[in-house]
Design a protein around this motif. Structure first.
Motif, PDB file in Angstrom:
ATOM      1  N   ASP A 191       0.864  -1.181   0.000  1.00  0.00           N
ATOM      2  CA  ASP A 191       0.000   0.000   0.000  1.00  0.00           C
ATOM      3  C   ASP A 191       0.897   1.227   0.000  1.00  0.00           C
ATOM      4  O   ASP A 191       2.048   1.166   0.432  1.00  0.00           O
ATOM      5  N   LEU A 192       0.369   2.331  -0.464  1.00  0.00           N
ATOM      6  CA  LEU A 192       1.112   3.588  -0.395  1.00  0.00           C
ATOM      7  C   LEU A 192       0.117   4.734  -0.398  1.00  0.00           C
ATOM      8  O   LEU A 192      -1.010   4.566  -0.865  1.00  0.00           O
ATOM      9  N   ASN A 193       0.490   5.845   0.197  1.00  0.00           N
ATOM     10  CA  ASN A 193      -0.482   6.943   0.315  1.00  0.00           C
ATOM     11  C   ASN A 193      -0.490   7.822  -0.942  1.00  0.00           C
ATOM     12  O   ASN A 193       0.353   7.675  -1.822  1.00  0.00           O
ATOM     13  N   ASP A 194      -1.459   8.768  -0.961  1.00  0.00           N
ATOM     14  CA  ASP A 194      -1.640   9.588  -2.168  1.00  0.00           C
ATOM     15  C   ASP A 194      -0.409  10.427  -2.472  1.00  0.00           C
ATOM     16  O   ASP A 194      -0.089  10.672  -3.633  1.00  0.00           O
ATOM     17  N   HIS A 195       0.276  10.865  -1.375  1.00  0.00           N
ATOM     18  CA  HIS A 195       1.465  11.692  -1.596  1.00  0.00           C
ATOM     19  C   HIS A 195       2.520  10.912  -2.395  1.00  0.00           C
ATOM     20  O   HIS A 195       3.231  11.483  -3.222  1.00  0.00           O
ATOM     21  N   SER A 196       2.610   9.607  -2.113  1.00  0.00           N
ATOM     22  CA  SER A 196       3.582   8.771  -2.843  1.00  0.00           C
ATOM     23  C   SER A 196       3.248   8.742  -4.330  1.00  0.00           C
ATOM     24  O   SER A 196       4.156   8.719  -5.164  1.00  0.00           O
ATOM     25  N   LEU A 197       1.954   8.741  -4.637  1.00  0.00           N
ATOM     26  CA  LEU A 197       1.560   8.702  -6.054  1.00  0.00           C
ATOM     27  C   LEU A 197       2.051   9.959  -6.770  1.00  0.00           C
ATOM     28  O   LEU A 197       2.479   9.911  -7.913  1.00  0.00           O
ATOM     29  N   ARG A 198       1.996  11.093  -6.022  1.00  0.00           N
ATOM     30  CA  ARG A 198       2.446  12.356  -6.632  1.00  0.00           C
ATOM     31  C   ARG A 198       3.971  12.420  -6.704  1.00  0.00           C
ATOM     32  O   ARG A 198       4.535  12.855  -7.698  1.00  0.00           O
ATOM     33  N   LEU A 199       4.617  11.959  -5.617  1.00  0.00           N
ATOM     34  CA  LEU A 199       6.077  12.101  -5.533  1.00  0.00           C
ATOM     35  C   LEU A 199       6.810  11.132  -6.472  1.00  0.00           C
ATOM     36  O   LEU A 199       7.761  11.502  -7.142  1.00  0.00           O
TER      37      LEU A 199
END
Ligand code: ADP
Length: 530
Positions: A191-199
Motif C-alpha cells: 500500500d502507499l499513500n496519495d502523496h507517494s503517487l504524486r512524488l
C-alpha cells in the motif's frame, strides 16, 4: 401466582460465572446470583425485591428498552447490549440474554437474564478503531510519502545465505549488490499513500504497485541492505538521507525512514516514510555555488593585494634570464667560443624559466574558478606554497618569519587551493596588523603541531596590536572590517573553508605573554602520516 424461578433452578444458577438474575413481569427481582452482585455491586439482600430497571438505571445501547421488552414477549428471547449503572455509580456495558419464563398455562411470569461485562472489550475495540483511524489519517494526510512493503519472500533468501555460510551480511551485501537487487525484486508494495503517487508516480496507484526495485537507483542499494541488516539485528529503524527515483527514472534526494515494529515484522511487513529533500538540496547546491564564487572573488582580491609581490617574483627570474642570455652571447662572440660557459648560462636560463613557470602556475591555480575538490593534504606543504606568495610582502614590511613545522603530521582532507587561500589570508592579515603599528620588532610565527597525534593544529602568531576589547565576537561576521580599504570577507571565507573541511578556526589575543594576535586552526587528521 407461579414464581418465575424454582429453588432447583436457583441452586444451579447460583454457580454460574455469568451474572444471572430473574425478574417478574413488573420488574421485581426474584433471584440474584453472586456473579450479579460482583458485576453490579449490589448485594442480593438489596437487589431481591427491588425493581430491576430502577436499580440498574438500565440504558439501551442499541434498542429502546420498550422495544426489547416487546421483543422478549413476542419471541420469548432477546439478546443485546445494555449500559447499566453499578452501585458505585460507574457505568458498565453488559451483553445480556433474556429468556421469557411462562407458567403451566403459558402465561409470561418473568424474565431470566444472563449477562457478562463487555466494557473493557468495547473500550479496546474503540481504541483500536480510533488508532486505526489516526494511522489512516496520518498515512494519507501527511506531506510525506508512506509505503507498506511486504518482504515475506526475502526471508527465505536470507536464510539461504546464512545456510550457505555467510556469517556477516553487511560486508557480504557490499560486495554482492546483485543479491540486494534480487531481494528488492522480491519486496512488494502493499500500500502507499496519495502523496507517494504524486512524488514517485504519475498519480496512478495500480501502476505503482509491484516490486520496489524500480524506485531504487544503484547508488542507494546499500540503504536497502542496511534495512535488512538492522531489522535482523532487532533495531527499531533505519534513517538515512539518500536518493530514490520516480517511476520515470528521475533520481531525487530524500530522507528515508524504515520502521521495523515487531508486530509488522511478524506479518512480514515494514513501513517506510520518505520526505522529499530535492528543494532543500537545490537550495544547498545554490549556496555552495555562491560560496565557491565568493571564495573565488576573495582569492582574486588577495592576488590583487599581492600584485606587487607577484610582479617582483616574475621580474626576478626574467632579469636573470636576460643577464644569462647576454653572458651566453658574449661567450659565443669570442673568437674561441667557450662552449662550457655557454652551456652553463643556458642551463641557468632553463632553471629561471622553470621558476617563472612555477610562479605563473601557482597564480593560475589561485585565480582559477573551479569547484572545491578534496584530497589528502600535507599542511606543511601548503604552508610552504603559501609563503611563496607572501614572502615579498613580509620582506617589504621587515617582518621576521619563524616557521615551526612539526614533522610526520597526519594529512588532512581538504581542498588544497582553498587551504592555501586561508593561510595566505591569515598571513596577510597578520602582516597588515603589524604594519599598522610603528612598534618593532615585527615577528610572525607559523606553527604546525598535532597535540594528540590525531588532529592537526596550525597557528599564526603575530606581534601586532592584537584584538581590541569587545571586537572578538565580530571578527568573523561578514563585512566586518577595521581597515579603510578592507572588505571584511577574509575571515568569514576562511571560516567557511575550514568548517567545510570539518575543522575549527579561532582568532584571539596571544596568551603566551607576548602582545599580538593568534589564529588557531584545528583540522581532523587522517590516520596515515605523510
Ligand atoms: P579585512 O581584512 O578585509 O578587514 P577580515 O575578515 O580578514 O577582513 O578581517 C576582519 C577584521 O579582523 C580586520 O579588519 C581586523 O580588524 C581583524 N583582524 C584580522 N586579523 C587580525 C590580526 N592578525 N590582528 C589584529 N586584528 C585582526
Amino acid at each position: 401466582m407461579t414464581p418465575p424461578i424454582t429453588p432447583a433452578e436457583a441452586h444451579v444458577f447460583e454457580r454460574f460465572h455469568d451474572a444471572v438474575f430473574v425478574r417478574d413481569m413488573e420488574g421485581t427481582i426474584h433471584f440474584w446470583n453472586a456473579a450479579s452482585a460482583a458485576l453490579y455491586g449490589w448485594p442480593s439482600h438489596t437487589a431481591l425485591g427491588a425493581n430491576a430497571r430502577a436499580l440498574l438505571k438500565c440504558e439501551h445501547h442499541r434498542d429502546p428498552h420498550a422495544c426489547a421488552d416487546a421483543k422478549v414477549l413476542a419471541d420469548g428471547y432477546w439478546e443485546g447490549e445494555l449500559s447499566r449503572l453499578t452501585e458505585t455509580g460507574s457505568r458498565r456495558l453488559v451483553n445480556v440474554r433474556w429468556s421469557l419464563r411462562r407458567d403451566a398455562a403459558g402465561n409470561p411470569v418473568g424474565v431470566l437474564e444472563t449477562g457478562h461485562d463487555i466494557s473493557s472489550a468495547k473500550e479496546l475495540e474503540r481504541h483500536l478503531k480510533a488508532s486505526e483511524y489516526r494511522y489512516r489519517n496520518l498515512f494519507q494526510a501527511m506531506a510525506a510519502s508512506f509505503w507498506e512493503l511486504d518482504f515475506t519472500a526475502v526471508g527465505p533468501k536470507i536464510r539461504a545465505l546464512l545456510d550457505a555460510g555467510v556469517r556477516d551480511l553487511e560486508p557480504y551485501f557490499l560486495t554482492h549488490p546483485e543479491v540486494v537487487r534480487d531481494m528488492m525484486r522480491s519486496t512488494r508494495v502493499l500500500d502507499l499513500n496519495d502523496h507517494s503517487l504524486r512524488l514517485f508516480g504519475r498519480g496512478n496507484r495500480a501502476e505503482m504497485l509491484g516490486t520496489v526495485d524500480r524506485y531504487w537507483p544503484d547508488e542507494s542499494i546499500q540503504v536497502y541492505a542496511r534495512c535488512v541488516v538492522k531489522s535482523l539485528a532487532g533495531l527499531p529503524n533505519n534513517i538515512e538521507v539518500t536518493r530514490l527515483k520516480t517511476i520515470d527514472g528521475t533520481a531525487f534526494e530524500c530522507l528515508f525512514t524504515a520502521c521495523f515494529s515487531k508486530e509488522n515484522l511478524a506479518r512480514g511487513v515494514i513501513l517506510i516514510g520518505i520526505i522529499d529533500l530535492s528543494e532543500l538540496a537545490a537550495a544547498r547546491h545554490a549556496l555552495e555555488i555562491m560560496q565557491t564564487e565568493l571564495a573565488h572573488v576573495a582569492r582574486i582580491s588577495i592576488l590583487g593585494e599581492l600584485s606587487a609581490s607577484i610582479a617582483h617574483e616574475i621580474k626576478q627570474p626574467l632579469t636573470s634570464i636576460s643577464t644569462y642570455a647576454q653572458a651566453a652571447l658574449r661567450w659565443l662572440k669570442r673568437p674561441q667560443p667557450d662552449l662550457q660557459e655557454i652551456e652553463n648560462a643556458l642551463l641557468q636560463i632553463i632553471d629561471e624559466a622553470q621558476r617563472t613557470d612555477d610562479v605563473i602556475g601557482r597564480i593560475r591555480a589561485m585565480a582559477l574558478r573551479r569547484p572545491a575538490e578534496e584530497s589528502d593534504v600535507a599542511i606543511n606543504e601548503v604552508v610552504q606554497d603559501s609563503l611563496q606568495f607572501t614572502d615579498h610582502e613580509l620582506r617589504k614590511h621587515s617582518i621576521r618569519l619563524t616557521t615551526e613545522l612539526a614533522g610526520a603530521l597526519p594529512p588532512v582532507r581538504a581542498d588544497r587551493v582553498l587551504l592555501q587561500q586561508v593561510i595566505v589570508n591569515l598571513v596577510m592579515n597578520a602582516a597588515q596588523a603589524m604594519a599598522s603599528t610603528a612598534s618593532a620588532p615585527r615577528e610572525l610565527t607559523l606553527r604546525s603541531t598535532s597535540p594528540d597525534g590525531q588532529d592537526v593544529r596550525f597557528e599564526v602568531l603575530d606581534s601586532g596590536p592584537g584584538i581590541a576589547p569587545g571586537l572578538e565576537h565580530k571578527l568573523f561576521e561578514s563585512f566586518f572590517t577595521t581597515k579603510t580599504t578592507g572588505m571584511g570577507m577574509g575571515l568569514p571565507i576562511c571560516r567557511s573553508i575550514i568548517e567545510a573541511a570539518g575543522g575549527l578556526i579561532q582568532l584571539e589575543n596571544r596568551d603566551d605573554g607576548s602582545s599580538g594576535a593568534k589564529v588557531t586552526i584545528t583540522l581532523p587528521g587522517l590516520k596515515r602520516p605523510v
